[in-house]
Design an enzyme around this catalytic site. Structure first.
Site, mmCIF file in Angstrom:
data_model
loop_
_atom_site.group_PDB
_atom_site.id
_atom_site.type_symbol
_atom_site.label_atom_id
_atom_site.label_comp_id
_atom_site.label_asym_id
_atom_site.label_seq_id
_atom_site.Cartn_x
_atom_site.Cartn_y
_atom_site.Cartn_z
ATOM 1 N N HIS A 103 0.827 -1.204 0.000
ATOM 2 C CA HIS A 103 0.000 0.000 0.000
ATOM 3 C C HIS A 103 0.866 1.261 0.000
ATOM 4 O O HIS A 103 1.620 1.500 0.950
ATOM 5 C CB HIS A 103 -0.917 -0.026 1.224
ATOM 6 C CG HIS A 103 -1.882 1.090 1.309
ATOM 7 N ND1 HIS A 103 -1.995 1.903 2.412
ATOM 8 C CD2 HIS A 103 -2.806 1.547 0.417
ATOM 9 C CE1 HIS A 103 -2.942 2.796 2.214
ATOM 10 N NE2 HIS A 103 -3.454 2.599 1.012
ATOM 11 N N HIS A 160 -0.914 10.905 -2.757
ATOM 12 C CA HIS A 160 -2.223 10.566 -2.216
ATOM 13 C C HIS A 160 -3.040 11.808 -1.909
ATOM 14 O O HIS A 160 -4.235 11.869 -2.176
ATOM 15 C CB HIS A 160 -2.070 9.729 -0.945
ATOM 16 C CG HIS A 160 -3.375 9.400 -0.282
ATOM 17 N ND1 HIS A 160 -3.967 10.229 0.646
ATOM 18 C CD2 HIS A 160 -4.221 8.342 -0.431
ATOM 19 C CE1 HIS A 160 -5.105 9.699 1.041
ATOM 20 N NE2 HIS A 160 -5.288 8.557 0.413
ATOM 21 N N GLU A 188 -4.227 4.177 -8.405
ATOM 22 C CA GLU A 188 -5.491 4.797 -8.020
ATOM 23 C C GLU A 188 -5.562 6.220 -8.555
ATOM 24 O O GLU A 188 -4.692 7.044 -8.280
ATOM 25 C CB GLU A 188 -5.662 4.810 -6.503
ATOM 26 C CG GLU A 188 -6.970 5.469 -6.075
ATOM 27 C CD GLU A 188 -7.129 5.582 -4.571
ATOM 28 O OE1 GLU A 188 -7.879 6.493 -4.132
ATOM 29 O OE2 GLU A 188 -6.523 4.794 -3.843
#
Length: 252
Positions: free
Chosen positions: A7, A49, A109
């Site tokens: 992750h 992120h 993502e």
């Protein structure tokens, strides 16, 4: 085949979403990592992120307001440890180069891109262009919490395997409609509150299931026994080597 996804890279060993965090996957024999992408003011796509710099760099302020040249003066590693002083925010091009060099697979993502719609369109088209450079032996999954972006990207790049991300409170009865609309092959539900019955329901509909974010080995084992295909974890290095080494083609 059960797959571990590091992750944001090996994020307990190196600053998250940096080239160092991704390279450590090689040392620990983890074949898949997860990362996040967003876009700068000049159209440069970066691995990040957050939409702000505050948490993981030595600066504060909006990510979108930056241009490419600003990245050379932003430290994205010193907050983590002295070992990573001078670590930079990677660009998507650098990410693709690293994946090709080390034959690492990635779940990329797409962030919701809260700046404006034009920037979101540029993010999707830039991602499509970058993936053209990816070696055919390297695998990828494109995920997002925003099904609209995923559906649009699937139109741009029909061959892409895509995944819908769900938080526990957004996993409503219409989840399968969203999956069908997007053309997703994977569902990525949140770990907290996930039940065996839900996993069985996802699998009965024919979807691959990757769960985020699972750091306890006993919970990971339980999920795998329920039929989950993969987990995202911050601590991939703590898992048995047999688990870590699985993944070359494991997401198919």
């Amino acid at each position: 085949m059960k797959t571990l996804y590091a992750h944001r890279g090996m994020s307990s060993l190196a600053p998250e979403n940096t080239l160092s965090a991704f390279k450590l996957c090689v040392d620990h024999q983890v074949h898949w990592f997860e990362c996040d992408i967003d876009i700068l003011h000049d159209g440069t796509i970066v691995v990040s992120h957050d939409s702000t710099l505050d948490r993981c760099t030595d600066r504060s302020g909006s990510l979108f307001e930056l241009k490419r040249q600003a990245l050379d003066s932003i430290d994205a590693g010193s907050w983590f440890s002295d070992e990573f002083i001078g670590e930079r925010i990677p660009t998507l091009d650098q990410l693709i180069d690293l994946m090709n060099q080390y034959r690492l697979n990635a779940n990329i993502e797409i962030k919701s891109c809260d700046s404006n719609a034009d920037a979101a369109r540029d993010l999707l088209s830039g991602l499509d262009k970058a993936l053209e450079r990816l070696d055919s032996q390297v695998e990828y999954i494109i995920s997002s919490f925003n099904p609209m972006l995923l559906a649009e990207f699937k139109k741009i790049r029909p061959q892409a395997r895509v995944a819908c991300l769900f938080e526990t409170h957004t996993l409503n009865d219409d989840w399968h409609v969203i999956m069908q609309w997007v053309g997703a092959e994977f569902i990525h539900p949140q770990n907290q509150g996930l039940t065996r019955e839900q996993v069985q329901m996802f699998k009965a509909h024919g979807y691959k299931v990757n769960v985020w974010t699972v750091n306890a080995k006993d919970r990971a084992n339980q999920l795998f026994n329920w039929g989950v295909d993969g987990i995202f974890t911050d601590v991939a290095q703590r898992f048995p080597k047999g688990r870590r080494m699985v993944g070359k083609g494991g997401a198919k």
